[in-house]
Design a protein around this motif. Structure first.
Motif, PDB file in Angstrom:
ATOM      1  N   GLY A 156      -1.224 -18.592  38.530  1.00 36.89           N
ATOM      2  CA  GLY A 156      -2.621 -18.836  38.199  1.00 36.89           C
ATOM      3  C   GLY A 156      -2.843 -19.123  36.731  1.00 36.89           C
ATOM      4  O   GLY A 156      -3.878 -19.678  36.335  1.00 36.89           O
ATOM      5  N   MET A 157      -1.855 -18.765  35.899  1.00 33.35           N
ATOM      6  CA  MET A 157      -1.959 -19.044  34.465  1.00 33.35           C
ATOM      7  C   MET A 157      -2.116 -20.541  34.201  1.00 33.35           C
ATOM      8  O   MET A 157      -2.763 -20.945  33.223  1.00 33.35           O
ATOM      9  CB  MET A 157      -0.719 -18.513  33.743  1.00 33.35           C
ATOM     10  N   LEU A 158      -1.529 -21.379  35.076  1.00 29.24           N
ATOM     11  CA  LEU A 158      -1.584 -22.826  34.856  1.00 29.24           C
ATOM     12  C   LEU A 158      -3.012 -23.355  34.920  1.00 29.24           C
ATOM     13  O   LEU A 158      -3.363 -24.317  34.233  1.00 29.24           O
ATOM     14  CB  LEU A 158      -0.706 -23.546  35.882  1.00 29.24           C
ATOM     15  N   ASN A 159      -3.848 -22.740  35.762  1.00 26.65           N
ATOM     16  CA  ASN A 159      -5.239 -23.196  35.923  1.00 26.65           C
ATOM     17  C   ASN A 159      -6.260 -22.218  35.353  1.00 26.65           C
ATOM     18  O   ASN A 159      -7.464 -22.454  35.453  1.00 26.65           O
ATOM     19  CB  ASN A 159      -5.529 -23.417  37.417  1.00 26.65           C
ATOM     20  N   HIS A 160      -5.769 -21.149  34.769  1.00 26.78           N
ATOM     21  CA  HIS A 160      -6.651 -20.092  34.280  1.00 26.78           C
ATOM     22  C   HIS A 160      -7.594 -20.617  33.200  1.00 26.78           C
ATOM     23  O   HIS A 160      -7.207 -21.404  32.339  1.00 26.78           O
ATOM     24  CB  HIS A 160      -5.780 -18.956  33.729  1.00 26.78           C
ATOM     25  N   ASP A 161      -8.842 -20.173  33.265  1.00 25.35           N
ATOM     26  CA  ASP A 161      -9.840 -20.544  32.255  1.00 25.35           C
ATOM     27  C   ASP A 161      -9.946 -22.065  32.126  1.00 25.35           C
ATOM     28  O   ASP A 161      -9.971 -22.619  31.026  1.00 25.35           O
ATOM     29  CB  ASP A 161      -9.480 -19.902  30.914  1.00 25.35           C
ATOM     30  N   GLY A 162      -9.971 -22.720  33.302  1.00 25.24           N
ATOM     31  CA  GLY A 162     -10.127 -24.178  33.322  1.00 25.24           C
ATOM     32  C   GLY A 162      -8.957 -24.918  32.692  1.00 25.24           C
ATOM     33  O   GLY A 162      -9.119 -26.053  32.209  1.00 25.24           O
ATOM     34  N   GLY A 163      -7.775 -24.295  32.671  1.00 28.10           N
ATOM     35  CA  GLY A 163      -6.594 -24.925  32.085  1.00 28.10           C
ATOM     36  C   GLY A 163      -6.421 -24.659  30.608  1.00 28.10           C
ATOM     37  O   GLY A 163      -5.374 -24.990  30.024  1.00 28.10           O
ATOM     38  N   HIS A 164      -7.421 -24.046  29.956  1.00 25.62           N
ATOM     39  CA  HIS A 164      -7.340 -23.818  28.516  1.00 25.62           C
ATOM     40  C   HIS A 164      -6.239 -22.830  28.160  1.00 25.62           C
ATOM     41  O   HIS A 164      -5.540 -22.990  27.141  1.00 25.62           O
ATOM     42  CB  HIS A 164      -8.684 -23.311  27.989  1.00 25.62           C
ATOM     43  N   THR A 165      -6.054 -21.799  29.012  1.00 27.27           N
ATOM     44  CA  THR A 165      -5.020 -20.801  28.750  1.00 27.27           C
ATOM     45  C   THR A 165      -3.648 -21.455  28.646  1.00 27.27           C
ATOM     46  O   THR A 165      -2.890 -21.217  27.692  1.00 27.27           O
ATOM     47  CB  THR A 165      -5.014 -19.740  29.864  1.00 27.27           C
ATOM     48  N   TRP A 166      -3.307 -22.290  29.633  1.00 30.63           N
ATOM     49  CA  TRP A 166      -1.992 -22.930  29.627  1.00 30.63           C
ATOM     50  C   TRP A 166      -1.861 -23.924  28.470  1.00 30.63           C
ATOM     51  O   TRP A 166      -0.786 -24.070  27.891  1.00 30.63           O
ATOM     52  CB  TRP A 166      -1.732 -23.610  30.960  1.00 30.63           C
ATOM     53  N   GLU A 167      -2.943 -24.563  28.135  1.00 33.34           N
ATOM     54  CA  GLU A 167      -2.928 -25.501  27.005  1.00 33.34           C
ATOM     55  C   GLU A 167      -2.581 -24.769  25.711  1.00 33.34           C
ATOM     56  O   GLU A 167      -1.745 -25.223  24.924  1.00 33.34           O
ATOM     57  CB  GLU A 167      -4.296 -26.175  26.881  1.00 33.34           C
ATOM     58  N   VAL A 168      -3.200 -23.600  25.512  1.00 28.74           N
ATOM     59  CA  VAL A 168      -2.932 -22.817  24.309  1.00 28.74           C
ATOM     60  C   VAL A 168      -1.488 -22.311  24.311  1.00 28.74           C
ATOM     61  O   VAL A 168      -0.773 -22.398  23.305  1.00 28.74           O
ATOM     62  CB  VAL A 168      -3.921 -21.643  24.199  1.00 28.74           C
ATOM     63  N   ILE A 169      -1.047 -21.802  25.460  1.00 22.35           N
ATOM     64  CA  ILE A 169       0.320 -21.274  25.557  1.00 22.35           C
ATOM     65  C   ILE A 169       1.335 -22.370  25.267  1.00 22.35           C
ATOM     66  O   ILE A 169       2.304 -22.168  24.521  1.00 22.35           O
ATOM     67  CB  ILE A 169       0.543 -20.647  26.949  1.00 22.35           C
ATOM     68  N   SER A 170       1.134 -23.543  25.852  1.00 26.38           N
ATOM     69  CA  SER A 170       2.052 -24.663  25.620  1.00 26.38           C
ATOM     70  C   SER A 170       2.098 -25.031  24.144  1.00 26.38           C
ATOM     71  O   SER A 170       3.170 -25.262  23.568  1.00 26.38           O
ATOM     72  CB  SER A 170       1.634 -25.877  26.449  1.00 26.38           C
ATOM     73  N   ASN A 171       0.921 -25.091  23.519  1.00 26.25           N
ATOM     74  CA  ASN A 171       0.865 -25.434  22.099  1.00 26.25           C
ATOM     75  C   ASN A 171       1.605 -24.405  21.241  1.00 26.25           C
ATOM     76  O   ASN A 171       2.302 -24.756  20.282  1.00 26.25           O
ATOM     77  CB  ASN A 171      -0.589 -25.531  21.636  1.00 26.25           C
ATOM     78  N   ILE A 172       1.462 -23.141  21.619  1.00 23.21           N
ATOM     79  CA  ILE A 172       2.126 -22.087  20.845  1.00 23.21           C
ATOM     80  C   ILE A 172       3.638 -22.159  21.021  1.00 23.21           C
ATOM     81  O   ILE A 172       4.398 -22.066  20.047  1.00 23.21           O
ATOM     82  CB  ILE A 172       1.579 -20.706  21.240  1.00 23.21           C
ATOM     83  N   PHE A 173       4.099 -22.327  22.253  1.00 23.27           N
ATOM     84  CA  PHE A 173       5.543 -22.460  22.469  1.00 23.27           C
ATOM     85  C   PHE A 173       6.112 -23.627  21.648  1.00 23.27           C
ATOM     86  O   PHE A 173       7.231 -23.559  21.133  1.00 23.27           O
ATOM     87  CB  PHE A 173       5.858 -22.662  23.947  1.00 23.27           C
ATOM     88  N   ASN A 174       5.328 -24.692  21.515  1.00 18.26           N
ATOM     89  CA  ASN A 174       5.789 -25.861  20.747  1.00 18.26           C
ATOM     90  C   ASN A 174       5.955 -25.562  19.257  1.00 18.26           C
ATOM     91  O   ASN A 174       6.683 -26.267  18.555  1.00 18.26           O
ATOM     92  CB  ASN A 174       4.807 -27.026  20.911  1.00 18.26           C
ATOM     93  N   THR A 175       5.256 -24.533  18.773  1.00 16.05           N
ATOM     94  CA  THR A 175       5.292 -24.239  17.330  1.00 16.05           C
ATOM     95  C   THR A 175       6.333 -23.193  16.939  1.00 16.05           C
ATOM     96  O   THR A 175       6.496 -22.903  15.758  1.00 16.05           O
ATOM     97  CB  THR A 175       3.912 -23.728  16.852  1.00 16.05           C
ATOM     98  N   LEU A 176       7.022 -22.599  17.933  1.00 11.16           N
ATOM     99  CA  LEU A 176       7.897 -21.459  17.652  1.00 11.16           C
ATOM    100  C   LEU A 176       9.311 -21.851  17.252  1.00 11.16           C
ATOM    101  O   LEU A 176      10.123 -20.992  16.919  1.00 11.16           O
ATOM    102  CB  LEU A 176       7.948 -20.529  18.881  1.00 11.16           C
ATOM    103  N   GLY A 177       9.627 -23.151  17.301  1.00 10.02           N
ATOM    104  CA  GLY A 177      10.976 -23.580  16.956  1.00 10.02           C
ATOM    105  C   GLY A 177      11.931 -23.544  18.129  1.00 10.02           C
ATOM    106  O   GLY A 177      13.138 -23.307  17.939  1.00 10.02           O
ATOM    107  N   TYR A 178      11.408 -23.803  19.342  1.00 14.52           N
ATOM    108  CA  TYR A 178      12.212 -23.760  20.559  1.00 14.52           C
ATOM    109  C   TYR A 178      11.990 -25.017  21.390  1.00 14.52           C
ATOM    110  O   TYR A 178      10.906 -25.616  21.358  1.00 14.52           O
ATOM    111  CB  TYR A 178      11.852 -22.520  21.407  1.00 14.52           C
TER     112      TYR A 178
END
Length: 733
Positions: A156-178
């Motif tokens: 459900g995280m993928l669609n949580h909060d209209g997709g905003h949750t997953w968008e934020v998580i994806s953006n953060i993973f992109n910034t961690l150096g991985y």
């Protein structure tokens, strides 16, 4: 040895997965607050703990939680099942400073409750997630810089909060150096009859991106067992329902909350079994103890009289992939919650296998000497592997193979024809795996996996369908034997075809396909004269055709430190060099069979120190089951008549050759028997293992009968130790 760190650790799904896979690991830290809440604000805590290190903060938080929230039941379960020091189990993820573990963790695992992110915009940084528990996970990834991380959560995280949750998580993973990817995986696709879909994010540190490119998708397997295979039959009365519970679970209006007699379990949740929620069972066979118990309601469901019950905590654990060795040390209510909050172990095993197959956890080749790469077929209980262990030689097991005397579900010829139609190696391997009988346990495999570092992906069932080309050039030493069979083809073809249809052919074929630096082939001495010598002729011609420098000799275990007369023929082949190879020199026998008996050396007293067997003083009581009863004793001690006449001999100082059939107890002139306190008995499995060179750190994971067979089928460890030492003098690894 994988250095492991986990947060939101629960009951240790990844730890249990590593245990089941046989992959060595060390827990650097774990963290879980056991769902407890504090009255003191984190602002106050931050002021009180300013300047403290992790240990000091953890001691402070432990006192605070004990005062304001009580017992951490999750911690109790975790510490009962995994090795971790008290100061490495942290009480609160918000107070954990990852910098203390920077670059010290190989694998970092965790999930977090799914929360909305209140900060708007796309800052592509951690600040957007501040105040959420995902922030704490991501913060720790950034601070610790593990080689690999695994993040798990509900789909459900993928669609949580209209997709905003997953968008934020994806953006953060992109910034961690991985570099990272994610899979949505369901437990029912990995051997567990439970409909449990979860998202798994796997990230490799960017300097290890070459390994990430080798990361393949998990391989689903066909579900072969429904829920009933995971259930017990003798259930304590307390799990059966009273009248109110019975009527609730049979009520068709409760279908959203209750599943009765399902084949595939619903997704287990923290509140399962509470107020009769989740999977329940209706049983029509009512034992007298339930009939006599007024607390258990007997009612009708679909025209049948019966009783209804909850699942037990043990059954719930099984449905999550936890073996029965997992210790239950907390009340049922807490155990249900902990199981429902956990990750399905089988799914985690597959994720870990995919990561491990990339080679990311193997030691850096530049950091020291290269590890020996060994592969075995007809692997048994791993005599070669145990020899390397006793020698202290660092090594990796490339693959092992043994069918445990269990045939595949289809004829060999039919399987071979079907495999010709399958284009990819992975699909062919999956097809063969699907033909392994699901209800017959491979006891040899169970013993092997309990003792050696190998994932099940590289443990093969049938040598005939093992494709050696996959491992070409990747094996230093290849070890195996084969049953002694006649060769039916006529003529002198001087090649593999002359041996086709025999299991020796499979050994030789794999040598040709893999091209190991060295091979060791072992068989009974009778191979030399088998089929009037023709078998040995063919073996020699086939080996000669492979292009290896060959050395052959018959060796007896009694000449290499083990008090057992066991003569075997060994063939050692070198692909390059090997001209100076010599078989190990014989050495003086220091032990008698009696030295290895339980009454003289208690369980755990036979150890390996600097390659040598050392026996600590002190014996133990021998279990009564090993003594011969008055009923069978006369037959065992009978001399026999005619061609079957043999003089009974017991208490030999040097044992007769151990046989795979010794569990059947042959006559005393053929098998090994000893006298203990005036009574005659057979050898115990532990004693048989000792007489094969396996010290007491070998784990017995099967019942006595298969253990006897496995010990009798094995190669003597000490003989292989000598051979391997001589091999290493002649080769560069």
């Amino acid at each position: 040895m994988i250095k492991l760190g986990t947060v939101f650790s629960g009951i240790g799904a990844v730890e249990h997965a590593l245990d089941r896979l046989g992959i060595p690991y060390e827990i650097e830290f774990a963290c879980d607050n056991g769902e407890r809440k504090l009255k003191t604000s984190y602002e106050e805590i931050a002021i009180a703990t300013k300047g403290m290190n992790n240990a000091e903060k953890n001691a402070y938080m432990a006192r605070l939680y004990d005062k304001e929230s009580g017992v951490n039941y999750v911690e109790q379960s975790y510490k009962a099942n995994y090795k971790i020091s008290d100061d490495r189990f942290y009480q609160d993820v918000k107070l954990l400073d990852g910098n203390e573990y920077r670059n010290k963790i190989d694998l970092f695992v965790g999930g977090s409750p799914c929360q909305s992110f209140s900060v708007m915009g796309k800052r592509e940084g951690l600040e957007e997630a501040r105040g959420t528990l995902f922030y704490e996970y991501a913060r720790l990834v950034k601070e610790i810089r593990p080689k690999v991380f695994i993040y798990e959560n509900v789909t459900g995280m993928l669609n949580h909060d209209g997709g905003h949750t997953w968008e934020v998580i994806s953006n953060i993973f992109n910034t961690l150096g991985y570099v990272w990817k994610y899979w949505v995986l369901n437990a029912k696709d990995f051997g567990l009859p439970q409909n449990r879909r979860r998202i798994f994010v796997v990230g490799f540190r960017k300097d290890l991106s070459a390994f990430f490119e080798n990361l393949t998708d998990p391989v689903k397997i066909k579900l072969t067992q429904d829920m009933t295979a995971f259930l017990d039959h003798d259930i304590p009365n307390k799990y059966y329902l009273p009248e109110k519970g019975f009527k609730r679970v049979i009520d068709p209006n409760q279908i959203k909350h209750v599943a009765l007699n399902g084949k595939i379990a619903r997704c287990q949740v923290a509140c399962q079994q509470y107020n009769w929620f989740g999977d329940m069972r209706f049983e029509t066979e009512i034992p007298q103890r339930l009939e006599d118990d007024p607390r258990v309601y007997k009612g009708e469901y679909k025209g049948q009289r019966g009783v209804a019950r909850c699942l037990t905590p043990r059954e719930c654990l099984r449905l999550m992939g936890f073996a029965d060795t997992f210790k239950i040390v907390v009340p049922d209510t807490q155990m249900y919650r902990q199981v429902g909050n956990s990750i399905a172990v089988n799914v985690m095993m597959e994720v870990v296998k995919r990561i491990n197959l990339t080679g990311v956890f193997k030691p850096d080749n530049n950091s020291g000497s290269k590890r020996l790469q060994i592969a075995t077929i007809f692997s048994g209980i791993g005599a070669a592997e145990f020899a390397l262990k006793r020698l202290g030689i660092e090594h990796d097991i490339v693959f092992a193979c043994d069918n445990g005397e269990i045939d595949l579900l289809k004829p060999i010829d039919e399987i071979a024809e079907e495999l010709k139609k399958i284009p990819t190696l992975e699909e062919r391997k999956a097809y063969v795996k699907s033909l392994i009988p699901p209800k017959r346990a491979n006891a040899v495999k169970k013993s092997y996996l309990a003792n050696y570092d190998i994932d099940e992906e590289h443990y093969y069932h049938d040598v005939r369908f093992l494709e050696g080309s996959e491992y070409k050039g990747k094996v230093d030493i290849f070890v195996g034997g084969s049953p002694c069979q006649s060769f039916t083809l006529l003529g002198y073809q001087k090649g593999l075809e002359e041996a086709r249809g025999t299991l020796f052919y499979e050994f030789a074929r794999l040598v040709k396909e893999i091209e190991p630096k060295v091979f060791i082939y072992e068989n009974v001495q009778g191979l030399l004269k088998h089929d009037k010598g023709r078998t040995w002729e063919v073996v020699q011609r086939v080996f000669n055709s492979l292009g290896y420098k060959l050395h052959t000799k018959v060796l007896d275990a009694v000449n290499y430190g083990i008090p057992q007369k066991r003569r075997r023929v060994f063939v050692v082949g070198f692909k390059n060099g090997g001209e100076n190879f010599t078989f190990p020199q014989e050495k003086e026998l220091r032990f008698k069979m009696q030295d290895f008996l339980l009454e003289n050396a208690a369980e755990g007293h036979v150890k390996a120190v600097d390659k040598q067997i050392v026996i600590e003083p002190g014996g133990q009581e021998v279990p009564d089951k090993y003594f011969l009863s008055d009923r069978i004793l006369p037959g065992i001690m009978c001399e026999g008549t005619g061609g079957f006449s043999m003089k009974p001999e017991i208490d030999l100082e040097i044992a007769r050759p151990l046989m795979s059939t010794m569990h059947k107890m042959h006559r005393a002139g053929e098998d090994n028997y000893v006298t203990t306190k005036g009574r005659i008995r057979r050898l115990a499995p532990r004693e048989c293992l000792r007489l094969m060179g396996f010290t007491d750190d070998f784990k017995i994971a099967v019942a006595d009968t298969p253990m006897y067979k496995q010990a009798g089928n094995s190669v003597v460890v000490d003989v292989l130790m000598g051979i391997i030492e001589e091999i290493l003098k002649c080769m560069e690894v």
